[in-house]
Design an enzyme around this catalytic site. Sequence first.
Site, short mmCIF file in Angstrom:
data_model
loop_
_atom_site.label_atom_id
_atom_site.label_comp_id
_atom_site.label_asym_id
_atom_site.label_seq_id
_atom_site.Cartn_x
_atom_site.Cartn_y
_atom_site.Cartn_z
N TYR A 197 -1.98 -1.46 10.70
CA TYR A 197 -2.16 -1.17 9.26
C TYR A 197 -0.67 -0.94 8.60
CZ TYR A 197 -3.54 -1.33 4.50
OH TYR A 197 -3.90 -1.45 3.21
N SER A 249 0.93 -1.16 0.06
CA SER A 249 -0.07 -0.05 -0.21
C SER A 249 0.91 1.23 0.10
CB SER A 249 -0.86 -0.13 1.26
OG SER A 249 -1.46 1.22 1.42
#
Length: 251
Positions: A147, A133
Site C-alpha cells: 500500500y 495518502s
Amino acid sequence: MNKYALITGASSGIGYHFAIKLDSLGYNTIIVARREERLKELAVKLINDPVIIPYDLKDEDNCKNLLEKIKAYNIEIFINNAGLGDLNLFNEMDINKAIRIIDVNIKALTILFHGLLNQFINNNNGIIINVSSIAGLLPAGPYMSVYYATKSYVTSLTRAVDYEIKNKYNIKVKALCPGPVDTEFNEVANSKFKLKSISPDKCVNYTIKKLKSKRIILTPTIGVRITELFSRFIPIKLLLYFCSKNQKKKK
Ligand SMILES: NC(=O)c1ccc[n+]([C@@H]2O[C@H](COP(=O)([O-])OP(=O)(O)OC[C@H]3O[C@@H](n4cnc5c(N)ncnc54)[C@H](OP(=O)(O)O)[C@@H]3O)[C@@H](O)[C@H]2O)c1
C-alpha cells in the site's frame, strides 16, 4: 451546458463524500465503483442527475471503456480516488490481493489520469485530484508495504506531471495526502488506526477549499503537515519504526 465531476470509488468513504459535496456545488456527478446498489443509494441523495458506472477498475479494459464512455460529458473535476490497502507481513500477504492493490491504486489510477489529463488538455481546463495518502509522503510502511509503495507512486507521478504541465494549461493536478480518515478502508485492509482519524467530510471540505490553490500536495490536517516536515530530517530507520506503529491488525 452541464458541468460534470467524475469520481471513482464513490460507493463509500472519501469518494462518496466528494460526490455529495460536488453535487451540492452544482456538478452532475459520474460515480464509479463496483457496488452498484451503493451507487444507486447515493444517486437518490443527489440533487443533479448523476451517471452511475458500476465498473471494476482492476480490469484495464474497464478503465479504457470508462474513458470512452465519459468523452460525451463536459468534465471539469476528476477525483481519482478508488483504492485499497492491506495490513500484513509482505510474505504472508495474499498475492492476489497485492496484485489487486497494484491494479487499482497504480494501474487504473494511471490509465484514468492519463485519459482525463488529455481530455482536459483539449479543453484547456480541469482539475485532477489523485488520492494518495500520508503513506505517499513517507519512505516506506512496514506491515503495509505494498500500500505505501503504491501511494509513493501516486505522489511521485502527480508531482512530475504537475511540473510538466504547469504554466502551459489552465489545468491543476494535485495529490490528496490524508492521514487516517474514518471510512471502510480499515474493513478492507483488515487494520485499525492507532492515530486519531478525521471524518471523510472534513477531508473533502478541506480539498474543495484548496482546489484552485497553488499547492500540489494537499494535507488536510496539521498532523500530516508536521509528519511530512519532520520526515525530511528524521533518519529513515526511525521513520520506519514510527510507520510500523501506525496501524495494527483488527482483532
Ligand atoms: N481512509 C483512510 O484513512 C485513507 C487515508 C489516506 C488515503 N486514503 C485513500 O482514499 C481513497 C478512498 O478510500 P476510503 O478511505 O474512502 O476507503 P473506502 O471507504 O474503502 O472506499 C474505497 C472506494 O474504492 C472503491 N474501489 C475499491 N476497489 C475498487 C475496484 N476494483 N474498482 C472500482 N472501485 C473500487 C470502493 O468501491 P467498491 O468496493 O464498491 O468497488 C470504494 O468506493 C483510497 O485511495 C485510499 O487509499 C484513505
